[in-house]
Scaffold this active site. Structure first.
Site, short mmCIF file in Angstrom:
data_model
loop_
_atom_site.label_atom_id
_atom_site.label_comp_id
_atom_site.label_asym_id
_atom_site.label_seq_id
_atom_site.Cartn_x
_atom_site.Cartn_y
_atom_site.Cartn_z
N ARG A 47 0.84 -1.21 0.00
CA ARG A 47 0.00 0.00 0.00
C ARG A 47 0.87 1.26 0.00
O ARG A 47 0.43 2.34 -0.38
CB ARG A 47 -0.98 0.00 1.19
CG ARG A 47 -1.97 1.13 1.14
CD ARG A 47 -3.30 0.86 1.84
NE ARG A 47 -3.16 0.20 3.12
CZ ARG A 47 -2.66 0.76 4.22
NH1 ARG A 47 -2.25 2.01 4.21
NH2 ARG A 47 -2.58 0.07 5.35
N TYR A 99 -12.95 17.75 -18.30
CA TYR A 99 -13.43 16.38 -18.07
C TYR A 99 -14.55 16.43 -17.02
O TYR A 99 -14.35 16.87 -15.89
CB TYR A 99 -12.28 15.46 -17.63
CG TYR A 99 -12.78 14.11 -17.24
CD1 TYR A 99 -13.44 13.31 -18.17
CD2 TYR A 99 -12.63 13.63 -15.96
CE1 TYR A 99 -13.94 12.08 -17.82
CE2 TYR A 99 -13.12 12.39 -15.60
CZ TYR A 99 -13.77 11.63 -16.54
OH TYR A 99 -14.28 10.40 -16.18
N ASP A 176 -3.78 18.70 -16.76
CA ASP A 176 -4.25 17.39 -17.21
C ASP A 176 -3.70 17.19 -18.63
O ASP A 176 -4.13 17.86 -19.57
CB ASP A 176 -5.79 17.36 -17.18
CG ASP A 176 -6.35 16.00 -17.56
OD1 ASP A 176 -5.63 15.22 -18.24
OD2 ASP A 176 -7.52 15.72 -17.21
N LYS A 201 -5.87 5.89 -20.40
CA LYS A 201 -6.05 6.26 -21.80
C LYS A 201 -4.81 5.87 -22.61
O LYS A 201 -4.42 4.72 -22.58
CB LYS A 201 -6.38 7.76 -21.87
CG LYS A 201 -7.56 8.16 -20.94
CD LYS A 201 -8.83 7.46 -21.33
CE LYS A 201 -10.08 7.85 -20.60
NZ LYS A 201 -10.18 7.62 -19.18
C1 PLP Z 1 -9.16 14.20 -19.65
C2 PLP Z 1 -9.47 13.20 -18.57
N1 PLP Z 1 -9.09 13.44 -17.32
C3 PLP Z 1 -9.38 12.58 -16.31
C4 PLP Z 1 -10.07 11.41 -16.53
C5 PLP Z 1 -10.39 10.48 -15.37
O1 PLP Z 1 -9.57 9.34 -15.41
P1 PLP Z 1 -10.02 7.87 -14.96
O2 PLP Z 1 -11.21 7.48 -15.78
O3 PLP Z 1 -8.79 7.05 -15.24
O4 PLP Z 1 -10.34 7.94 -13.52
C6 PLP Z 1 -10.50 11.11 -17.82
C7 PLP Z 1 -11.29 9.90 -18.10
O5 PLP Z 1 -11.97 9.81 -19.11
C8 PLP Z 1 -10.19 12.03 -18.87
O6 PLP Z 1 -10.57 11.81 -20.15
#
Ligand code: PLP
Length: 381
Positions: A47, A99, A176, A201
């Site tokens: 962990r 997002y 991001d 992704k």
């Molecule tokens: C641009 C972006 N940021 C954050 C996330 C969140 O990530 P996760 O689905 O791995 O928790 C996503 C998921 O689609 C995303 O497309």
């Protein structure tokens, strides 16, 4: 060494026990102590840290030109750990078009009183960010959350300009970088303090791992805040399992060829859509017609990513009809895998979404461009 060489050869040296070139998997959750209560193998409990996670973290930190990376069990786990590590009473300044799940989480945390406030910037233009920072009179900690190109609108934020404005306002800058990947953009170079990824992704790229990451700048690495992020991960147990970490490292070994291919295909798809008479608007930063193209051309190299959004002429009904006619694109959420996906985001995001009701988001995979364009043409004709 070029980052693509580093990725292709990860972890970079044979494992010391068997001289295998591929990193081993350590499923053990616990590690034997020495007589003095020390840990001769450098690990105590999974962990806190697992040896299979480390080479994946090291590679990602190198690709982002960061000092240290931490992997989490999902992108959301990584983002929320950063937010929870900040002092109570943090104010977040973020794009209105970002997002969706993370935006909803920011809003919920404001409702619960765990964030002091949320300023949603209504558009990617620098003037809008400047106005948001100018109006901002919060005395507590502030986090500027940037997402570029944004999902699903493809908005482009000028990282250098906005990071500078944020720093003048005393804010920490998180970027991001999920849709750009370090192949196209390295936000730390442009002034971000921390880079975020949904590693689910394109970093993994095969649609079979849920993972998230934070990568810190040199200035952030030794700070109390970064130590708290690490503790947050361990307290919540929001760690990446060793099998997932191994798959992620394997995925990143081919990151550069996958991203080059899908970005080149995305460009062809976007250009074909832009010429189609049944398409009203294409949102792709690689097209000169995109309002953020010049900024994207400055801060993205070797391509513009795999996310293409477009709006057919004829409104929501036409969008739904085209979606129903696509046969090669799979109607599914997420992005950045080998197979191309399509999603009607407004329907998924629901009430309050800033995404137009007629917008379809495409995640371009590794299929041949002609097949993808053919599918779109037959759906739109
Ligand atoms: C641009 C972006 N940021 C954050 C996330 C969140 O990530 P996760 O689905 O791995 O928790 C996503 C998921 O689609 C995303 O497309």
């Amino acid at each position: 060494m070029d980052p693509s060489t580093r990725a292709a050869r990860a972890p970079g040296q044979p494992d010391p026990t068997m001289r295998g070139l591929v990193a081993p998997i350590y499923p053990s959750t616990t590690y034997e102590r020495g007589r003095e209560g020390d840990y001769p193998g450098g690990h105590s409990y999974s962990r806190d840290q697992n040896p299979t996670v480390e080479p994946a973290e090291e590679l990602l930190a190198a690709l982002e030109e960061g000092t240290e990376a931490l992997l989490f069990s999902s992108g959301m786990a990584a983002a929320t750990a950063l937010l929870d590590a900040l002092d109570p009473g943090t104010h977040v300044i973020a794009p209105a078009r970002m997002y969706w799940t993370l935006r909803r989480w920011f809003e919920r945390e404001v409702e619960r009183g765990r964030l002091a406030g949320l300023t949603l910037v209504d558009g990617p233009e620098e003037e809008r960010w400047a106005a948001a920072f100018a109006e901002h009179d919060h005395t507590g900690p502030t986090l500027a959350w940037l997402e570029t190109p944004s999902n699903p609108m493809g908005d482009v934020i000028d990282l250098i300009e906005v990071a500078e404005l944020a720093h003048e306002a005393g804010a920490l800058v998180a970027a991001d970088n999920t849709t750009a990947t370090p192949v196209h953009t390295r936000p730390l170079e442009f002034g971000a303090d921390v880079v975020f990824h949904s590693a689910t992704k394109q970093l993994n790229g095969h649609g079979d791992v849920l993972a998230g990451a934070l990568v810190c700048s040199d200035e952030l690495a030794g700070t109390e805040l970064w130590a708290r992020v690490r503790h947050e991960r361990a307290y919540r147990g929001a760690v990446l399992g060793p099998f997932e970490a191994w798959l992620l490292l394997r995925g990143m070994r081919t990151l550069f060829v996958r991203v080059a291919r899908s970005s080149a295909t995305a460009f062809e798809v976007a250009a074909a859509l832009a010429e189609h008479p049944s398409v009203a608007e294409v949102r792709y930063p690689g097209l000169p017609s995109h309002p953020g193209h010049d900024i994207a051309a400055r801060q993205m190299h070797d391509g513009f990513g795999m996310l293409v959004s477009f709006r057919p002429t004829g409104g929501e009904e036409a969008a739904r009809r085209a979606l129903g006619r696509l046969t090669l694109f799979t109607d599914a959420t997420s992005l950045g895998s080998t197979e191309s996906l399509v999603e009607h985001r407004a329907r998924i995001e629901g009430e309050g979404t800033p995404v137009p009701a007629d917008l379809l988001r495409l995640s371009i995979g590794l299929e041949h461009a002609d097949d993808l364009i053919g599918d779109l043409r037959q759906a739109l004709d």
